[in-house]
Write a protein that holds these residues in place. Structure first.
Motif, short mmCIF file in Angstrom:
data_model
loop_
_atom_site.label_atom_id
_atom_site.label_comp_id
_atom_site.label_asym_id
_atom_site.label_seq_id
_atom_site.Cartn_x
_atom_site.Cartn_y
_atom_site.Cartn_z
N ALA A 20 4.47 9.74 63.01
CA ALA A 20 3.41 8.96 63.67
C ALA A 20 2.53 9.87 64.52
CB ALA A 20 4.03 7.86 64.53
N LEU A 21 3.14 10.84 65.19
CA LEU A 21 2.36 11.78 66.01
C LEU A 21 1.40 12.58 65.14
CD1 LEU A 21 1.75 13.16 68.69
CD2 LEU A 21 3.66 14.70 68.25
N GLN A 22 1.87 13.00 63.99
CA GLN A 22 1.00 13.76 63.08
C GLN A 22 -0.16 12.90 62.59
OE1 GLN A 22 3.77 15.21 60.12
NE2 GLN A 22 3.99 17.18 61.15
N ASP A 23 0.11 11.62 62.29
CA ASP A 23 -0.95 10.72 61.85
C ASP A 23 -2.01 10.55 62.94
OD1 ASP A 23 0.13 10.28 59.34
OD2 ASP A 23 1.17 8.44 59.92
N VAL A 24 -1.53 10.31 64.16
CA VAL A 24 -2.46 10.10 65.28
C VAL A 24 -3.26 11.37 65.54
CG1 VAL A 24 -2.56 9.77 67.78
CG2 VAL A 24 -1.16 8.24 66.37
N ALA A 25 -2.58 12.52 65.56
CA ALA A 25 -3.27 13.78 65.83
C ALA A 25 -4.28 14.10 64.73
CB ALA A 25 -2.25 14.90 65.95
N ARG A 26 -3.91 13.86 63.48
CA ARG A 26 -4.82 14.12 62.37
C ARG A 26 -6.08 13.25 62.50
NH1 ARG A 26 -1.81 12.40 58.65
NH2 ARG A 26 -0.57 14.32 58.49
N ALA A 27 -5.90 12.01 62.92
CA ALA A 27 -7.05 11.12 63.08
C ALA A 27 -7.95 11.59 64.22
CB ALA A 27 -6.56 9.69 63.36
N VAL A 28 -7.35 11.99 65.33
CA VAL A 28 -8.15 12.47 66.46
C VAL A 28 -8.91 13.72 66.07
CG1 VAL A 28 -8.04 13.44 68.79
CG2 VAL A 28 -6.65 11.45 68.21
N ASN A 29 -8.25 14.66 65.41
CA ASN A 29 -8.93 15.89 64.98
C ASN A 29 -10.08 15.58 64.02
OD1 ASN A 29 -7.37 17.76 66.43
ND2 ASN A 29 -5.76 17.76 64.88
N THR B 176 -16.33 16.20 66.87
CA THR B 176 -17.60 16.76 66.42
C THR B 176 -18.11 17.71 67.50
OG1 THR B 176 -19.11 15.18 67.46
CG2 THR B 176 -18.08 14.49 65.38
N PRO B 177 -19.17 18.45 67.23
CA PRO B 177 -19.74 19.31 68.28
C PRO B 177 -20.32 18.54 69.46
CG PRO B 177 -20.44 20.03 66.10
CD PRO B 177 -19.79 18.70 65.91
N ASN B 178 -20.45 17.22 69.33
CA ASN B 178 -21.10 16.44 70.37
C ASN B 178 -20.19 15.53 71.17
OD1 ASN B 178 -23.40 16.33 67.81
ND2 ASN B 178 -23.95 17.29 69.74
N ASN B 179 -18.93 15.38 70.75
CA ASN B 179 -18.03 14.54 71.55
C ASN B 179 -16.86 15.35 72.06
OD1 ASN B 179 -16.27 14.79 69.35
ND2 ASN B 179 -16.67 12.75 68.58
N SER B 180 -16.15 14.80 73.04
CA SER B 180 -15.08 15.53 73.70
C SER B 180 -13.86 14.63 73.86
CB SER B 180 -15.54 16.04 75.06
OG SER B 180 -16.63 16.92 74.93
N VAL B 181 -12.71 15.28 74.08
CA VAL B 181 -11.46 14.57 74.27
C VAL B 181 -10.79 15.08 75.54
CG1 VAL B 181 -9.11 14.23 73.39
CG2 VAL B 181 -11.07 14.10 71.83
N LEU B 182 -10.29 14.14 76.34
CA LEU B 182 -9.50 14.46 77.52
C LEU B 182 -8.12 13.85 77.32
CD1 LEU B 182 -9.32 15.62 80.40
CD2 LEU B 182 -10.19 13.43 81.24
#
Length: 328
Positions: free
Chosen positions: A261-270, A274-280
């Protein structure tokens, strides 16, 4: 074909966050972005927008020219979020919980905040999205050139901030399809873009399901009702995939997930970066950072960020613990 939502005429975004459905022991934080379009009758609400309190900023706080801040660039990337000397207290007890947080996020960056329990990580994220349980007492927070602290939660959402839950709540009687359709259209209205009807929206959301390894029947189920922990976290990222965000705040998105499940979630987030959005990201564990690589790691202690470094800082934590950070 998705059924047309029968609840859209009776939902009010400005009062959703105080509705009893969302005021549970497992959840006390507003679903920004995705809840911004739901309307609940005024009579059902315990509080209103006046609950989102901000105390007068202490004397000497830094004045920020918001328009100038958003034009600041680093390697061609615009400044997305700038937090300076942010302090806050718990509304009910007036206990001080943030003691001068400083953070700068540019477009296209991934940041991780780590720290011991009670260090202020989740509180910081809740203050950013406007949770009424906290009062800002000083400092500034500028998002895309706008004073974030002067915005209501739904305004912060529609401006491009998304926050995932640690423990996503179930919403009986509201299907995932209707929930997402209403939230998506609220965001479209904010941006001045065309809204989508149920059939058109189905085509839009269908392509997002594969990103989080979810089956189509999830759309017909009530939001998080009967979902496993992994399904709920996937559903959070599905909402992010459908709605989009300039800044996605992931509060312990890895908690309770098995490796698959962690891999699925991480793959989706990755896949959404894009060059224009960010993740905290807020996390306790390095394992999330093995899948979503942050450019910066911040260590929080006693309501402040006390150290910032690159991915090697997480490896140091694994070996030395937080005592090693404090000693350094």
């Amino acid at each position: 074909m998705m059924a047309h939502c029968s609840t859209s005429s009776s939902l009010n975004p400005s009062n959703l966050f105080s509705h009893p459905t969302f005021r549970t022991k497992t959840l006390s934080i507003p679903r920004l972005c995705s809840l911004s379009s739901i309307r609940i009758p005024q009579s059902h609400c315990a509080t209103n927008r006046s609950s989102l309190r901000r105390l007068p900023v202490v004397a000497g706080a830094v004045a920020v020219d918001s328009q100038a801040s958003y034009t600041d660039e680093k390697e061609g990337k615009k400044l997305l979020l700038e937090v300076k000397d942010l302090t806050a207290v718990i509304t009910e007890s007036q206990q001080k919980i943030l003691n001068g947080v400083n953070l700068t996020v540019y477009e296209g960056e991934v940041h991780a905040i780590m720290g011991k329990n009670g260090s202020g990580k989740s509180t910081f994220s809740k203050v950013l999205v406007g949770h009424p349980d906290y009062e800002v007492t000083g400092g500034t927070a500028i998002f895309k050139g706008q004073d974030l602290l002067e915005m209501d939660p739904e305004e912060r959402s529609l401006s491009g901030i998304f926050m995932s839950f640690q423990s996503p709540v179930a919403i009986p009687g509201v299907s995932n399809a209707d929930f997402l359709n209403m939230a998506y259209n609220a965001r479209q209205r904010k941006l001045g873009l065309p809204e989508l009807g149920p059939i058109e929206f189905f085509s839009h959301v269908y392509s997002k399901l594969d990103q989080v390894n979810m089956k189509m029947d999830f759309l017909n189920r009530n939001v998080n009702e009967g979902f496993s922990g992994g399904e709920r976290k996937r559903n959070e990222i599905l909402q992010l995939a459908v709605l989009g965000a300039d800044l996605a705040i992931l509060d312990e998105i890895d908690s309770g997930l098995d490796v698959d499940a962690l891999q699925d979630v991480a793959r989706a987030v990755n896949g959404l970066l894009t060059p224009n959005n960010s993740v905290l990201m807020i996390t306790h564990y390095q394992r999330l950072l093995d899948f979503i690589k942050p450019a910066y790691i911040h260590i929080m202690e006693n309501g402040r960020i006390v150290k910032t470094g690159d991915i090697s800082l997480a490896s140091f934590l694994e070996k030395e613990g937080y005592k090693g950070i404090t000693a350094a």
